[in-house]
Design an enzyme around this catalytic site. Structure first.
Site, PDB file in Angstrom:
ATOM      1  N   SER A   1       0.886  -1.196  -0.011  1.00 36.43           N
ATOM      2  CA  SER A   1       0.039  -0.180  -0.003  1.00 36.43           C
ATOM      3  C   SER A   1       0.840   1.388   0.283  1.00 36.43           C
ATOM      4  CB  SER A   1      -1.065  -0.023   1.076  1.00 36.43           C
ATOM      5  OG  SER A   1      -1.897   1.053   1.045  1.00 36.43           O
TER       6      SER A   1
ATOM      7  N   ASP B   1      -9.861  -5.170  -4.563  1.00 37.49           N
ATOM      8  CA  ASP B   1      -9.281  -4.222  -3.641  1.00 37.49           C
ATOM      9  C   ASP B   1      -9.870  -2.805  -4.008  1.00 37.49           C
ATOM     10  OD1 ASP B   1      -7.128  -2.394  -2.566  1.00 37.49           O
ATOM     11  OD2 ASP B   1      -5.744  -3.783  -3.062  1.00 37.49           O
TER      12      ASP B   1
ATOM     13  N   HIS C   1      -7.535  -5.315  -0.433  1.00 40.44           N
ATOM     14  CA  HIS C   1      -6.388  -4.755  -0.040  1.00 40.44           C
ATOM     15  C   HIS C   1      -5.492  -5.241   1.082  1.00 40.44           C
ATOM     16  CE1 HIS C   1      -3.914  -0.918  -0.617  1.00 40.44           C
ATOM     17  NE2 HIS C   1      -4.020  -0.971   0.836  1.00 40.44           N
TER      18      HIS C   1
END
Length: 429
Positions: free
Chosen positions: A202, A372, A405
């Site tokens: 991320s 995601d 995610h």
């Protein structure tokens, strides 16, 4: 409706000063609003002793023994606590796993793991040893290093500032890419005498992409693995995240003088709850509402995630990310006016990070998921377009339709579908 949510939230904040209040006033929409600054230094800063000769973190307070003792040694692994000071004065903690659970010293190159937004290095250790990337790498012979970004629990030190000082929080991911990542990479290189593999998740991917596009640290990097890569954010599918970005939560807090963004704090919690109500988003799981519904994370792992987080960040950092959502750009922080931008950059608009300037021969491993909400497949394709000239034999892309995610760091099967391919990639580079 979102404007009304902001106004109601601000009015409530004026009625009760829940946090330490500064006397500063901020003007917004023609009305004067009281400003608030979190002062959490006494409650949350971790005291420690530093050996300035080698940066080693020597001791923690009795109330908090650090990641090594609380999360690594309890699993039967050896662990070292280190610190490194960035050139702008932030004292960052790093943990090193120099051997696997068997005790055999690593015989493969070092790997630096960089966590994402609102978490810290615990990210890589929360699952069982055979499911957590930090432990898996150590057991497979890698010299594992865990980074902790400025402002998180174990990286709240500074050479001259306290977290209660507004200036301490005057940074965004620009500084994470320009200072934190190069400092950590250089330190690992100095300590081991070897170039290293980098793994980011991320925000940790954005740090790397920005740094490498500026030619930072490339001479010490063997290869890079990017999990849920973040570069472009204008096509994110999270309704809650978009609403927060377009309602300017970061702007509001920043104008009010709330410099430390605390996800579990009263101010942020009430604001998010207001957005959930006005958008009719099911916020029974805020993590899923923002990041996408995970496919493969056990309830016990999710409990551990919330036990060790969320971690604070700078409000300016949240504002910068919101700018990316609203503007569709990957550029440096926009100070809001041509004059202010000229003061900082000598230009009327912020400089852009050019993804195509990342060297075409840098080995890149990208893994992203179909569920995601933050590293949306459409945005990842925009990134891939910017990397279209990358050497084909230096770029490996893994797409997992069912992954959201958080699955890339916490899923029970990530060891097989993500981490094994990463180590295979490392072995080639």
């Amino acid at each position: 409706m979102l404007t009304q949510t902001i106004r109601l939230w601000l009015e409530e904040k004026q009625k009760a000063c829940i946090f330490n209040c500064s006397g500063r006033m901020s003007r917004m929409n023609g009305s004067m609003l009281a400003g608030y600054i979190y002062s959490l230094d006494g409650a949350r800063q971790v005291p420690y002793t530093i050996n300035t000769n080698n940066g080693r973190l020597l001791s923690f307070s009795d109330s908090d023994v650090g990641i090594c003792k609380s999360m690594v040694e309890t699993q039967g692994y050896s662990c070292e606590e280190h610190t490194v000071t960035t050139t702008d004065g932030y004292i960052l903690s790093l943990q090193r796993l120099p051997a696997g659970r068997s005790g055999v010293i690593a015989d493969k190159p070092p790997v630096l793991l960089q966590h994402g937004l609102l978490v810290d290095a615990a990210t890589w250790l929360l699952n069982t040893p055979d499911q957590s990337l930090g432990f898996i790498l150590a057991d497979n012979g890698y010299d594992v290093w865990l980074a902790n970004s400025r402002g998180t629990k174990y990286s709240r030190g500074h050479t001259s500032l306290s977290p209660s000082d507004p200036a301490y929080w005057d940074w965004s991911w620009d500084e994470l890419a320009a200072y934190d990542l190069p400092a950590s990479v250089q330190y690992v290189n100095d300590q081991t005498g070897q170039n290293l593999h980098y793994v980011g998740h991320s925000l940790g991917t954005l740090m790397a992409l920005a740094a490498f596009s500026q030619q930072q640290s490339l001479n010490m990097i063997r290869s890079t693995a990017l999990l849920s890569p973040i570069a472009y954010l204008d096509q994110i599918t999270t309704v809650l995240g978009k609403a927060a970005a377009y309602s300017m939560i970061g702007d509001v807090l920043y104008w009010l003088g709330v410099h430390e963004f605390v996800p579990g704090g009263e101010a942020v919690t009430k604001f998010i709850n207001g957005i959930c109500l006005t958008t009719n988003v099911d916020c029974s799981s805020v993590a899923s509402a923002i990041a996408g519904p995970p496919c493969c994370i056990s309830p016990s792992t999710m409990d551990a995630v919330f036990k060790y987080g969320p971690q604070p960040t700078a409000t300016k950092n949240m504002l910068h990310l919101a700018q990316m959502v609203r503007q569709g750009t990957i550029s440096m922080h926009d100070y809001g006016s041509e004059d202010d931008n000229k003061k900082h950059y000598g230009l009327p608009t912020p400089p852009v990070y050019n993804m195509s300037s990342i060297p075409n021969d840098l080995p890149l491993f990208l893994a992203h998921g179909g569920q995601d909400y933050l590293s949306d497949p459409a945005d990842v394709q925009t990134l891939m377009g910017a990397l279209s000239d990358h050497d084909a034999d230096k770029l490996l892309v893994v797409y997992l339709e069912e992954y959201a995610h958080l699955d890339f760091t916490f899923a029970g099967n990530a060891n097989q579908v993500v981490y094994d391919p990463i180590m295979g990639f490392f072995s080639l580079n």
